[in-house]
Design a protein around this motif. Structure first.
Motif, PDB file in Angstrom:
ATOM      1  N   LYS A   1     -39.110  60.778  24.951  1.00 23.06           N
ATOM      2  CA  LYS A   1     -40.215  59.827  24.889  1.00 23.06           C
ATOM      3  C   LYS A   1     -40.274  59.148  23.519  1.00 23.06           C
ATOM      4  O   LYS A   1     -40.417  57.920  23.418  1.00 23.06           O
ATOM      5  N   GLU A   2     -40.129  59.927  22.457  1.00 27.26           N
ATOM      6  CA  GLU A   2     -40.289  59.397  21.109  1.00 27.26           C
ATOM      7  C   GLU A   2     -39.087  58.575  20.649  1.00 27.26           C
ATOM      8  O   GLU A   2     -39.244  57.533  20.016  1.00 27.26           O
ATOM      9  N   ARG A   3     -37.868  59.052  20.977  1.00 24.16           N
ATOM     10  CA  ARG A   3     -36.675  58.391  20.435  1.00 24.16           C
ATOM     11  C   ARG A   3     -36.062  57.357  21.375  1.00 24.16           C
ATOM     12  O   ARG A   3     -35.423  56.411  20.924  1.00 24.16           O
ATOM     13  N   TYR A   4     -36.264  57.553  22.661  1.00 19.95           N
ATOM     14  CA  TYR A   4     -35.568  56.658  23.607  1.00 19.95           C
ATOM     15  C   TYR A   4     -36.514  55.961  24.593  1.00 19.95           C
ATOM     16  O   TYR A   4     -36.070  55.247  25.490  1.00 19.95           O
ATOM     17  N   GLN A   5     -37.795  56.164  24.420  1.00 22.28           N
ATOM     18  CA  GLN A   5     -38.809  55.562  25.279  1.00 22.28           C
ATOM     19  C   GLN A   5     -38.531  55.869  26.776  1.00 22.28           C
ATOM     20  O   GLN A   5     -38.696  55.030  27.667  1.00 22.28           O
ATOM     21  N   ILE A   6     -38.094  57.114  27.005  1.00 21.30           N
ATOM     22  CA  ILE A   6     -37.847  57.577  28.378  1.00 21.30           C
ATOM     23  C   ILE A   6     -38.937  58.582  28.737  1.00 21.30           C
ATOM     24  O   ILE A   6     -39.074  59.626  28.087  1.00 21.30           O
ATOM     25  N   GLY A   7     -39.732  58.239  29.745  1.00 25.02           N
ATOM     26  CA  GLY A   7     -40.853  59.097  30.131  1.00 25.02           C
ATOM     27  C   GLY A   7     -40.757  59.562  31.574  1.00 25.02           C
ATOM     28  O   GLY A   7     -39.702  59.452  32.227  1.00 25.02           O
ATOM     29  N   PRO A   8     -41.856  60.079  32.126  1.00 27.35           N
ATOM     30  CA  PRO A   8     -41.887  60.614  33.493  1.00 27.35           C
ATOM     31  C   PRO A   8     -41.426  59.602  34.553  1.00 27.35           C
ATOM     32  O   PRO A   8     -40.780  59.992  35.530  1.00 27.35           O
ATOM     33  N   ASP A   9     -41.735  58.327  34.335  1.00 26.14           N
ATOM     34  CA  ASP A   9     -41.336  57.313  35.330  1.00 26.14           C
ATOM     35  C   ASP A   9     -39.816  57.193  35.436  1.00 26.14           C
ATOM     36  O   ASP A   9     -39.264  57.079  36.534  1.00 26.14           O
ATOM     37  N   GLN A  10     -39.154  57.222  34.286  1.00 25.24           N
ATOM     38  CA  GLN A  10     -37.688  57.108  34.287  1.00 25.24           C
ATOM     39  C   GLN A  10     -37.033  58.382  34.862  1.00 25.24           C
ATOM     40  O   GLN A  10     -36.016  58.310  35.553  1.00 25.24           O
ATOM     41  N   ILE A  11     -37.651  59.536  34.595  1.00 25.53           N
ATOM     42  CA  ILE A  11     -37.126  60.796  35.134  1.00 25.53           C
ATOM     43  C   ILE A  11     -37.284  60.824  36.651  1.00 25.53           C
ATOM     44  O   ILE A  11     -36.376  61.230  37.385  1.00 25.53           O
ATOM     45  N   GLU A  12     -38.438  60.364  37.126  1.00 22.19           N
ATOM     46  CA  GLU A  12     -38.650  60.266  38.581  1.00 22.19           C
ATOM     47  C   GLU A  12     -37.676  59.272  39.204  1.00 22.19           C
ATOM     48  O   GLU A  12     -37.167  59.485  40.310  1.00 22.19           O
ATOM     49  N   ALA A  13     -37.410  58.184  38.474  1.00 21.04           N
ATOM     50  CA  ALA A  13     -36.459  57.177  38.976  1.00 21.04           C
ATOM     51  C   ALA A  13     -35.062  57.774  39.130  1.00 21.04           C
ATOM     52  O   ALA A  13     -34.329  57.431  40.068  1.00 21.04           O
ATOM     53  N   LEU A  14     -34.697  58.691  38.215  1.00 24.43           N
ATOM     54  CA  LEU A  14     -33.388  59.341  38.312  1.00 24.43           C
ATOM     55  C   LEU A  14     -33.292  60.176  39.589  1.00 24.43           C
ATOM     56  O   LEU A  14     -32.260  60.170  40.269  1.00 24.43           O
ATOM     57  N   TYR A  15     -34.379  60.876  39.924  1.00 27.70           N
ATOM     58  CA  TYR A  15     -34.396  61.675  41.155  1.00 27.70           C
ATOM     59  C   TYR A  15     -34.223  60.773  42.373  1.00 27.70           C
ATOM     60  O   TYR A  15     -33.427  61.060  43.273  1.00 27.70           O
ATOM     61  N   GLN A  16     -34.985  59.694  42.426  1.00 27.77           N
ATOM     62  CA  GLN A  16     -34.915  58.773  43.563  1.00 27.77           C
ATOM     63  C   GLN A  16     -33.526  58.133  43.668  1.00 27.77           C
ATOM     64  O   GLN A  16     -32.991  57.947  44.766  1.00 27.77           O
ATOM     65  N   TYR A  17     -32.943  57.835  42.523  1.00 25.40           N
ATOM     66  CA  TYR A  17     -31.603  57.233  42.490  1.00 25.40           C
ATOM     67  C   TYR A  17     -30.561  58.238  42.989  1.00 25.40           C
ATOM     68  O   TYR A  17     -29.677  57.905  43.791  1.00 25.40           O
ATOM     69  N   ALA A  18     -30.681  59.485  42.537  1.00 33.42           N
ATOM     70  CA  ALA A  18     -29.752  60.535  42.976  1.00 33.42           C
ATOM     71  C   ALA A  18     -29.877  60.766  44.474  1.00 33.42           C
ATOM     72  O   ALA A  18     -28.875  60.897  45.191  1.00 33.42           O
ATOM     73  N   LYS A  19     -31.103  60.825  44.965  1.00 34.45           N
ATOM     74  CA  LYS A  19     -31.356  61.040  46.399  1.00 34.45           C
ATOM     75  C   LYS A  19     -30.769  59.893  47.222  1.00 34.45           C
ATOM     76  O   LYS A  19     -30.182  60.103  48.288  1.00 34.45           O
ATOM     77  N   PHE A  20     -30.921  58.674  46.712  1.00 36.76           N
ATOM     78  CA  PHE A  20     -30.398  57.497  47.420  1.00 36.76           C
ATOM     79  C   PHE A  20     -28.869  57.534  47.440  1.00 36.76           C
ATOM     80  O   PHE A  20     -28.247  57.189  48.450  1.00 36.76           O
ATOM     81  N   GLN A  21     -28.287  57.949  46.319  1.00 32.25           N
ATOM     82  CA  GLN A  21     -26.826  58.076  46.259  1.00 32.25           C
ATOM     83  C   GLN A  21     -26.337  59.069  47.317  1.00 32.25           C
ATOM     84  O   GLN A  21     -25.324  58.849  47.990  1.00 32.25           O
ATOM     85  N   PHE A  22     -27.060  60.171  47.452  1.00 31.83           N
ATOM     86  CA  PHE A  22     -26.706  61.176  48.457  1.00 31.83           C
ATOM     87  C   PHE A  22     -26.768  60.558  49.855  1.00 31.83           C
ATOM     88  O   PHE A  22     -25.859  60.750  50.679  1.00 31.83           O
ATOM     89  N   GLU A  23     -27.833  59.829  50.133  1.00 31.42           N
ATOM     90  CA  GLU A  23     -27.985  59.207  51.456  1.00 31.42           C
ATOM     91  C   GLU A  23     -26.910  58.155  51.718  1.00 31.42           C
ATOM     92  O   GLU A  23     -26.601  57.859  52.876  1.00 31.42           O
ATOM     93  N   CYS A  24     -26.340  57.617  50.649  1.00 33.35           N
ATOM     94  CA  CYS A  24     -25.252  56.642  50.798  1.00 33.35           C
ATOM     95  C   CYS A  24     -23.888  57.334  50.973  1.00 33.35           C
ATOM     96  O   CYS A  24     -22.880  56.664  51.217  1.00 33.35           O
TER      97      CYS A  24
END
Length: 441
Positions: free
Chosen positions: A121-144
């Motif tokens: 969060k402090e160094r890369y401005q990556i928060g809960p939204d981006q972490i959740e996005a990674l899960y959704q992206y991984a799940k979508f990749q699996f479905e593909c």
């Protein structure tokens, strides 16, 4: 009366307990074995694919099924939606994906999950939204159908996720991905991780925990009959009280696979006695040729029945998606599992028959083993040599003579002590679980 191949097929019972992606290898196997008409298999594939993002694959099957070069309009539109959604998820997950692809940046991560979240969060401005996005992206990749990408992203997601439910969901996805990529060593590690969570986690209801155990055992079938040590692992898992209870109450068809593992695995003979008790309990509620073979040999001493069941067992094995394949024989070559099964099944018949007869007619024994006289004689001579069986062949009378063996008192004492220790441990565990349950109330 012989059963048809379709009646032996457990797919209708197994498939509902699998992720739909895990059903595809089963359908491929059934199609190869021509157990069902091609058209029926292809239609079922399309039905499954319609609930995934593997639209190109669905289009190819549609063209093959209906002998056309054109895909339906709804599939074309669905493909456009999938591509657009994939792009959107890719953009949302991009900051975290970029970070994970940077080796120097990844080195900043520690074992402390809370530190990692704060640092991102402090160094890369990556928060809960981006972490959740990674899960959704991984799940979508699996479905593909991109199981490699999904496995990588789900692994990274779990190192950052603080939600236990979502973390378990990601672990199930990682397990499925490793199975589909046939990474059996990693898949077994993930299977054990899921088991550990299932056995220790507090579920909303006991039924929910039982269902998770049933799913785990079904998914594990891919691993157990492909991993080098799988046929020992399946026994060690399925024979545990909580898992055996789940089998007996909700999935008795899994007894086929446990019975097969016992027959081909000589290292787990001591546990076979407990399994025979289960077979006796389930005799009227579930029937399967492989399970019935064990009942014939060890419960009813019906050796003629066992010999007939062996023929049915061979048919079952070659047409079962998990059993009908070639396996490593330990000498860098592969043999059909059915060959190993039949060899050990004959050994079961021989050993049990010999325990209750001191003098055995070779012709009768050959019939019990489903071999001609010469084959039976060679087989028994080899068995006596290799297993140090205390017996001899009287060629003049055409009989096998068993030498009486005196029980080893020391071994009996050790076995009784082990059994007593096991029962004591089981009793203490039950008492602890009961007291914890009372305290929770």
């Amino acid at each position: 009366m012989a059963e048809s191949k379709e009646n032996y097929d457990l797919t209708p019972r197994v498939a509902p307990n699998l992720d739909r992606h895990l059903v595809f290898p089963i359908l491929e196997f059934l199609q190869e074995r021509q157990l069902y008409p091609d058209e029926q298999i292809l239609k079922f594939k399309i039905e499954l694919l319609n609930k995934t993002n593997m639209v190109d694959y669905a289009m190819d099957i549609h063209k093959s099924l209906y002998h056309t070069e054109d895909a339906p309009q709804d599939m074309v539109e669905r493909r456009a939606e999938v591509v657009a959604r994939l792009k959107s998820l890719e953009e949302a997950a991009a900051p975290l994906v970029t970070f994970l692809l940077n080796p120097n940046a990844v080195q900043e991560l520690r074992a402390d999950k809370q530190y990692n979240l704060q640092m991102l969060k402090e160094r890369y401005q990556i928060g809960p939204d981006q972490i959740e996005a990674l899960y959704q992206y991984a799940k979508f990749q699996f479905e593909c159908g991109n199981y490699s990408g999904a496995a990588d992203y789900l692994y990274q997601y779990r190192t950052l996720c603080s939600n236990l439910e979502r973390s378990l969901s990601a672990l199930w996805g990682k397990l499925a991905s490793e199975i589909l990529m046939q990474n059996w060593d990693i898949a077994l590690e993930e299977l054990n991780r899921v088991k550990e969570i299932i056995d220790s986690k507090s579920f909303a209801s006991p039924l929910n925990q039982v269902q998770n155990r049933i799913w785990l055992m079904h998914w594990g079938l891919y691993i157990f009959f492909n991993h080098d040590n799988g046929r020992t692992q399946i026994i060690d898992l399925f024979i545990q009280d909580k898992y055996m209870n789940a089998i007996q109450t909700s999935a008795p068809h899994l007894l086929r696979y446990l019975a097969t593992a016992f027959i081909v695995n000589k290292r787990r003979r001591p546990q076979l006695k407990e399994f025979i008790k289960v077979i006796q309990q389930e005799h009227y509620s579930y029937k399967d040729p492989i399970v019935e073979f064990l009942a014939c040999v060890f419960v009813n001493y019906d050796f003629d029945g066992a010999q007939k069941k062996m023929k049915e067992c061979e048919e079952v094995i070659v047409n079962d998606p998990f059993l009908g394949k070639r396996v490593d024989d330990g000498n860098f070559s592969t043999v059909p599992l059915k060959d190993e099964f039949l060899e050990n099944a004959r050994l079961f018949i021989f050993e049990t028959y010999c325990r209750i007869h001191q003098r055995i007619d070779m012709g009768v024994l050959a019939e019990k083993l489903n071999l001609n006289y010469e084959e039976a004689e060679r087989w028994i001579v080899n068995l006596i040599r290799t297993s140090k069986l205390d017996a001899k062949i009287d060629s003049e009378s055409g009989t096998v003579i068993m030498e009486p063996t005196q029980p080893n008192v020391h071994e009996q004492l050790v076995n009784h002590t082990k059994a007593l220790s096991g029962r004591t441990y089981k009793l203490v565990t039950q008492l602890l679980e009961h007291s914890q349950g009372q305290a929770a109330r």
